[in-house]
Design an enzyme around this catalytic site. Sequence first.
Site, PDB file in Angstrom:
ATOM      1  N   LYS A 114      -1.033  -7.945  -4.821  1.00 35.28           N
ATOM      2  CA  LYS A 114      -2.019  -6.872  -4.649  1.00 35.28           C
ATOM      3  C   LYS A 114      -1.287  -5.549  -4.416  1.00 35.28           C
ATOM      4  CE  LYS A 114      -5.656  -4.967  -1.858  1.00 35.28           C
ATOM      5  NZ  LYS A 114      -6.275  -4.886  -0.544  1.00 35.28           N
ATOM      6  N   HIS A 148       0.843  -1.205   0.000  1.00 28.85           N
ATOM      7  CA  HIS A 148       0.000   0.000   0.000  1.00 28.85           C
ATOM      8  C   HIS A 148       0.873   1.248   0.000  1.00 28.85           C
ATOM      9  CE1 HIS A 148      -2.586  -3.133   1.582  1.00 28.85           C
ATOM     10  NE2 HIS A 148      -3.596  -2.419   1.160  1.00 28.85           N
TER      11      HIS A 148
END
Length: 500
Positions: free
Chosen positions: A136, A111
């Site tokens: 991801k 992230h």
Amino acid sequence: MICVSLARGRHRYLLTELRHLGQQGVDLVELRLDCIQRKVQVKRLLADRPCPVIATCRRKQDGGHWERTEAERLTVLRTAIAEGVDYVDLEDDIAKSIPRFGSTRRIISFHDFKRTPDDLQGLHDYLADLDADVVKIATLANHPNDNLRMLELVRSSSTPTVGLCMGEIGTPSRVLAGQFGAAFTFAPFNPEKILAPGQIPWKQLCEMYRYDAITPSTKVYGVIADPVGHSLSPVVHNAACAAAGIDAVYLPFLVPKGHLGDVLKNSKRWPLAGLSVTIPHKENVVGFASSQGDSVEEIGAANTISFDDETRAMKVFNTDVTAAVAAIQASLAAQEVGFGGRLGLKTVLILGAGGAARAIAFGLKQQGVEVTIASRTVERSQTLAELVNGKVVEWSGRHRLPYDCVVNATPIGMHPKVNETPFEAKHLRPYMVVFDTVYNPENTMLVKEAQDVGCKVVTGVEMFVRQAAEQFKIWHGQEPPEGVMRMALKQATSSVRIIE
Ligand code: NAP
């Protein structure tokens, strides 16, 4: 595929929602274990699960809610793996300390809440090397083209990848994930429990955007604006495409003023077929066009772009002008009044001097109506009055003269300030036509007061639906389902008020 994220503080609510989603046939659910307020009972949550599950336990630094120790967090994740959870989400820095075990697939996540890094490919290679079944990457979009870089990374990856841009600019990356071959996209179950900025609630992603029907050949349309969050164009156009059986999706693109050129130059990479254009781009967009529809040159503003499939040539149109005139005409015809003539419109007072005012002033001038502008900023009134050979009155003097028609082209009366009106009721007369361009709510205070006086009334819904219907014809070459569009708009405006 959509992965629905569940974030509840108590086990029993989490389990109730998980069972409900299982009954709905959801393919994948993310359990946000970091949101649970007590000791996490991993075994209880995973027993008898009705569909595949991702176990995620996010630290605050990664956008989560976990407040206990890191050692406890790792224990939760290890326990989930030991219990045979279908997927476990491991941030890159802990991926090596939690080895592969059993049949659990590893999502290696990263992230960045400040930016979308330049070297996305390098980042992806690094994450894939951490024994990833799925990579991801979730990063903040600061530029509309960050979405493109992310989606293109997803499409070129051999390792299954979820690449999402956070923030309102990043919304397209969530809706178009499947089109670019992402393993899945994330959507929160509960609209009140948005877990990351820019997320779209699951129901909306399924019902409004028809996520599961989007394929690589689905045509992409949208609205470019800043701000864009309030726009109801996605509601109206997606409903119309669904009703007409057109393989297209319509998205909100948050495009700050300086980024318009970059977005238009890269239109093929999305691939964009058409765009609605609104504040602050209506005027600037004209300079990028290779050709123009009626009125664009004279009015100097466009609200619609159509891209040629082959050449990518960009043609711009202004559907606001025809929509405004048609809305008034339809309403007058229904009330047996026309432009000109004994009962017809000869004079109009337009309140406001922005984009909507300009389109209406221009359209009414073409119909032979004498236009007067009253706006808070007198210089803007003068500029517009010159364009339509009209008159100017001071904002404070707007009630003085008699007019056949009064148009509100300011946001006064718009939700949430529904108890405001730009024109005092005591100055309304039964012979007047009152046109309020505000469409949320449809029945503004001005509309209600005008109806009480006995005026003929035209609402903003009628203009909005007509400008969208014109766009539909330009893009899809067929008659628009106007009734569906009107209903979608009315439902959306009433539900906004119910929720709030
Ligand atoms: P815009 O370009 O920003 O212009 C807004 C105009 O309203 C400006 O003249 C502005 O004056 C004036 N204004 C704003 N707040 C005011 C206030 N509190 N008191 C007095 N004047 C005020 O916006 P736009 O695109 O023309 O949109 C205006 C409204 O039209 C929107 O809010 C929307 O409800 C409606 N609209 C409807 C449709 C439809 O299809 N129904 C389409 C477009 C717009 P200043 O220059 O002094 O700021």
